[in-house]
Scaffold this motif. Structure first.
Motif, PDB file in Angstrom:
ATOM      1  N   GLN A 163      28.843  -7.595  16.662  1.00 54.12           N
ATOM      2  CA  GLN A 163      29.093  -7.927  15.044  1.00 54.12           C
ATOM      3  C   GLN A 163      28.152  -7.262  14.297  1.00 54.12           C
ATOM      4  OE1 GLN A 163      29.516 -11.848  13.455  1.00 54.12           O
ATOM      5  NE2 GLN A 163      31.220 -11.367  12.720  1.00 54.12           N
ATOM      6  N   TYR A 204      33.070  -5.945  15.346  1.00 56.12           N
ATOM      7  CA  TYR A 204      33.502  -6.928  14.345  1.00 56.12           C
ATOM      8  C   TYR A 204      32.637  -6.884  13.157  1.00 56.12           C
ATOM      9  CZ  TYR A 204      35.855  -8.819  18.414  1.00 56.12           C
ATOM     10  OH  TYR A 204      36.696  -8.946  19.518  1.00 56.12           O
ATOM     11  N   ASP A 224      31.523  -7.735   9.164  1.00 51.18           N
ATOM     12  CA  ASP A 224      31.486  -9.198   8.107  1.00 51.18           C
ATOM     13  C   ASP A 224      30.708  -8.600   7.000  1.00 51.18           C
ATOM     14  OD1 ASP A 224      31.230 -11.661   7.066  1.00 51.18           O
ATOM     15  OD2 ASP A 224      29.556 -12.317   8.346  1.00 51.18           O
ATOM     16  N   GLU A 260      38.305  -9.734  11.721  1.00 48.99           N
ATOM     17  CA  GLU A 260      38.530 -10.910  12.238  1.00 48.99           C
ATOM     18  C   GLU A 260      37.180 -11.615  12.936  1.00 48.99           C
ATOM     19  OE1 GLU A 260      40.426  -8.334  15.448  1.00 48.99           O
ATOM     20  OE2 GLU A 260      40.420  -8.319  13.400  1.00 48.99           O
ATOM     21  N   GLU A 261      37.093 -12.502  13.039  1.00 52.11           N
ATOM     22  CA  GLU A 261      36.051 -13.367  13.921  1.00 52.11           C
ATOM     23  C   GLU A 261      36.225 -12.927  15.289  1.00 52.11           C
ATOM     24  OE1 GLU A 261      33.499 -15.257  12.793  1.00 52.11           O
ATOM     25  OE2 GLU A 261      34.061 -14.978  10.739  1.00 52.11           O
ATOM     26  N   THR A 294      26.800 -16.702  17.134  1.00 56.71           N
ATOM     27  CA  THR A 294      27.271 -15.459  16.947  1.00 56.71           C
ATOM     28  C   THR A 294      26.899 -14.543  18.187  1.00 56.71           C
ATOM     29  OG1 THR A 294      27.407 -15.605  14.629  1.00 56.71           O
ATOM     30  CG2 THR A 294      27.680 -13.509  15.462  1.00 56.71           C
TER      31      THR A 294
END
Length: 366
Positions: free
Chosen positions: A5, A28, A30, A49-50, A79
């Motif tokens: 992420q 991912y 964010d 998306e998460e 996470t």
């Protein structure tokens, strides 16, 4: 490494995401800046998306002052198995993680020494870190597993890992990056109120010295505040040399004896500068192109932005930057300004026409 992420989709975060995606890692994305995040996704950097489960590594591409808080928040959410960052200051995040009750065992500090003249996701490149130093700053509490994840990240992005103590790293970048930015800003500040006829006779030397002064003031204020003591130490040494230079120049009006010594001091300072310059790796200068903004009407639909980027990039036209605004009259549509080389504009207009996009007259950038 199978999943990552990336928190923060500016130049560095998006470049990391692009490099990892190219190597088959599931990424991912964010970012509180939804425009930047959508742009990064449209470029193929990853998914918004998460993550369905805990990822192998979380990369925090956020300013130094926010690394600690973002890391602790991610750790509390579970996470990732390990964490790193890309901030240009390292001691502050290490200290704040402990102060905020975070787990330093799963964190290894990181700083890729690469960048570009422009910021934002559209300036990102998957090859940005190839052959470039990438500093990792494990603490005495960092687990070997976290350090290994950091080393694998550097390898996947094509960087060259360099292990350093956090404080040593901050002293190094104070000398080689942070203080030079302030010196450039001080020189550029002399121009703010200068007479126009003085500016007109400026040459390449002035452009070279003041180039980095054009950086984002908010970002640089954050960086300099986070590394304030180390930068102040370097500036004090600059101040001492500056005092010697001023004295040497003022002494040119004195008698022959003092004037000769002052001239010798001046030559020695210039020779020292030449010796220091010789140690800096050479980098071929690039003449900036003239860019214009081509406004395009885009429907507020999933995938529309990606289709627009694909239409332009598939034709070999490089999008230098982008600005996105929603229409005041019709919230179902947005106005996207594509910044492209001026010579590309006629071809871009024909391309947009052929693919059904509605464009407006381009806007020169001045």
């Amino acid at each position: 490494m199978r999943s990552v992420q990336v928190v923060g989709t500016g130049l560095i975060g998006t470049s990391i995401a692009l490099a990892l995606s190219r190597r088959g890692v599931v990424v991912y994305l964010d970012d509180r800046d939804t425009t930047a995040a959508r742009t990064a996704e449209a470029l193929g950097a990853g998914h918004l998306e998460e993550p369905p489960s805990r990822v192998d590594l979380a990369v925090l591409a956020v300013p130094p002052a926010h690394v600690g808080a973002v890391l602790v928040d991610c750790q509390r959410k579970g996470t990732a198995h390990a964490y790193t960052d890309a901030a240009s200051v390292k001691a502050l995040p290490h200290d704040e993680i402990r102060a905020l009750g975070g787990d330093p065992a799963t964190y290894v500090g990181g700083h890729p020494l690469a960048g570009a003249e422009r910021s934002g996701p559209l300036a990102a490149r998957a090859d940005l870190f190839e052959g470039r130093p990438w500093v990792l700053t494990p603490s005495s509490q960092t687990d070997r597993a976290a350090l290994n994840q950091g080393l694998e990240l550097v390898s996947l992005c094509g960087g060259v890992p360099v292990l350093m103590d956090p404080e040593a790293h901050d002293r190094a970048v104070a000398l080689t990056s942070h203080a030079p930015h302030l010196v450039s800003s001080l020189m550029a500040a002399r121009l703010a109120e200068a007479r126009s006829e003085y500016i007109r006779v400026s040459g390449q030397g002035l452009r070279d010295v003041t180039r980095i002064a054009g950086g984002d003031p908010a970002l640089w204020s954050d960086i300099l505040t986070a590394n304030a003591d180390a930068v102040a130490d370097v500036l004090e040494e600059y101040a001492a040399d500056l005092g010697r230079l001023i004295a040497a120049l003022r002494a040119q009006r004195d008698d022959e004896g003092p004037r000769a010594k002052a001239s010798a001091d001046l030559r020695e300072l210039l020779r020292q500068g030449a010796r220091g310059h010789a140690r800096v790796p050479d980098k071929r200068s690039v003449t900036p192109a003239q860019f214009v903004a081509v406004p395009v009407s885009v429907p507020d639909q999933p995938g529309a932005l990606a289709r627009l980027f694909s239409t332009v990039s598939d034709a070999g036209v490089n999008i230098e930057d982008v600005r996105i605004e929603h229409s005041v009259d019709d919230r179902r549509r947005g106005l996207v300004e594509l910044l492209v080389d001026a010579s590309s504009v006629p071809g871009v207009r024909r391309l947009l026409d052929d693919n059904g996009w509605v464009w407006q007259e381009e806007i020169p950038l001045v």
